[in-house]
Design an enzyme around this catalytic site. Structure first.
Site, short mmCIF file in Angstrom:
data_model
loop_
_atom_site.label_atom_id
_atom_site.label_comp_id
_atom_site.label_asym_id
_atom_site.label_seq_id
_atom_site.Cartn_x
_atom_site.Cartn_y
_atom_site.Cartn_z
N GLY A 1 -2.57 5.97 4.15
CA GLY A 1 -1.40 4.92 4.12
C GLY A 1 -0.48 4.84 5.45
N GLU B 1 0.80 -1.39 -0.05
CA GLU B 1 0.03 -0.01 0.18
C GLU B 1 1.00 1.30 -0.25
OE1 GLU B 1 -3.20 2.30 2.68
OE2 GLU B 1 -2.67 0.15 3.35
#
Length: 380
Positions: free
Chosen positions: A366, A245
């Site tokens: 994130g 990610e």
């Protein structure tokens, strides 16, 4: 400057497919999507037809079984085209990783083919109003009642929140007080009784990206919906996918920053001031040269990280460093390039203005960059 050697012929052909899809089917409609606060489901289906969703999913489950460089290409091209509404595709890809690594065979067969086809849209319900980046502090709780878990809690900043059909919910299933050991990932269908969605959240940028709050009130799911089959594995499962990610944020940041630099080069060569193009002024040339050098250095680091990822050797700290540095570079590039546009840089008809609105969140989602610094600091 330094040629990239990461890609092969089939990757270049795939890039052409992605670029054509974006330029012909997404970019012309993105402004309308911003007004709608979501990307239409038809685009998800079209992306599935082209193999852009879950490209790394095994063929047995409807995917193309390609390597992560294909996912990297998708993220680079999303950044280049400024189609931030499609950021939810990456969340969808991350959910596929949870399934591939931890789901039962029945769950894989049930969901992965539909996900790859764009028929089922997924979301991860991780962040809560009071927890931010502290995953161990989540308050959403799932209590076992016979053969079912009963889920109560709320989540915010959920990408794909409006469109989603299936949600991976981060919830506490234990009471040990040991934080990570009490967390599980639970599959919840979005149409289940007790699941509610807010209106699209009003954001500074990323207006085409579908983002909502989700609410769970006495939501009942079979205990088999725990990913991995055993409660208490959720934190480990999240950590396994977080490096990708964070790499995807770094990749998209660089793709977008490259595009901003290219459009600024074109603008400064065509715009005149004091009788000559802005590009011929020393300040302009030095600024653009500095940004070009930084982007080249950042690209080399990210490409090196991708080689490690392909060998399953990428560390969390290396991914965190990539996310932190590239997301901050993106905002520097945008800020300096907007200044070179003058007043026009503040007008949304120019790409740099749209990037100015969309880029800021890359330093937050994130995992906030302060968390990235802490992860790097632990290796010192």
């Amino acid at each position: 400057m330094i040629p990239r050697t990461l890609f092969e012929h089939e990757h270049d052909a795939f890039r052409c497919t992605v670029r054509r899809f974006l330029d012909e089917e997404c970019v012309p409609h993105h402004e309308q999507w911003e007004q709608d606060h979501r990307v239409p489901r038809s685009i998800w289906v079209r992306a599935g037809e082209l193999g852009l969703l879950n490209a790394t999913t095994p063929q047995a489950y409807g995917g193309l079984e390609l390597d992560r460089r294909f996912s990297m290409i998708v993220q680079e091209e999303f950044g280049r085209a400024a189609t931030s509404g499609l950021n939810g595709f990456n969340v969808h890809d991350i959910v596929a990783g949870y399934f591939i690594n931890f789901a039962s065979e029945a769950q894989k067969q049930q969901w992965l083919p539909k996900m790859a086809a764009g028929e089922v849209i997924t979301a991860v319900a991780m962040t809560e109003p009071g927890t931010g980046s502290d995953l161990q502090a989540v308050k959403t709780r799932a209590v076992l009642d016979g053969d079912e878990y009963v889920i109560n809690g709320s989540k915010t900043f959920i990408s794909n929140g409006t469109n989603c059909d299936l949600i991976v919910v981060v919830a506490k299933t234990g009471n040990s007080g040991k934080g990570a050991q009490d967390i599980s990932l639970i599959l919840v269908e979005a149409n289940a009784p007790g699941v509610a969605k807010s209106r699209p959240l009003r954001k500074i940028g990323l207006n085409a990206q579908d983002t909502t709050m989700l609410f769970f009130e006495d939501v009942r799911v079979p205990k088999e919906n725990i990913l991995g089959g055993v409660a208490g594995q959720g934190f480990y499962q999240l950590m396994k996918e977080l490096p990708w990610e964070r790499m995807s944020i770094a990749i998209q940041s660089l793709g977008a920053a490259h595009a901003v630099l290219e459009s600024t080069l074109e603008y400064t060569r065509g715009r005149t001031v004091f009788g000559k193009p802005i590009f011929e002024l020393q300040n302009t040339r030095f600024t653009l040269a500095e940004l070009k050098a930084e982007l080249t250095i950042g690209q080399s680091y990210v490409d090196a990280c991708m080689l490690l990822l392909l060998r399953h050797e990428l560390s969390s700290a290396a991914a965190a460093a990539a996310k932190m540095w590239c997301s901050e570079l993106y905002t520097r590039v945008v800020d300096k390039c907007l200044q070179l546009h003058g007043g026009n840089g503040y007008m949304l008809e120019y790409p740099v203005a749209r990037h100015y609105l969309d880029s800021r969140v890359n330093r937050i989602y994130g995992g906030a960059n302060e968390i990235m610094r802490e992860l790097v600091a632990r290796t010192l």
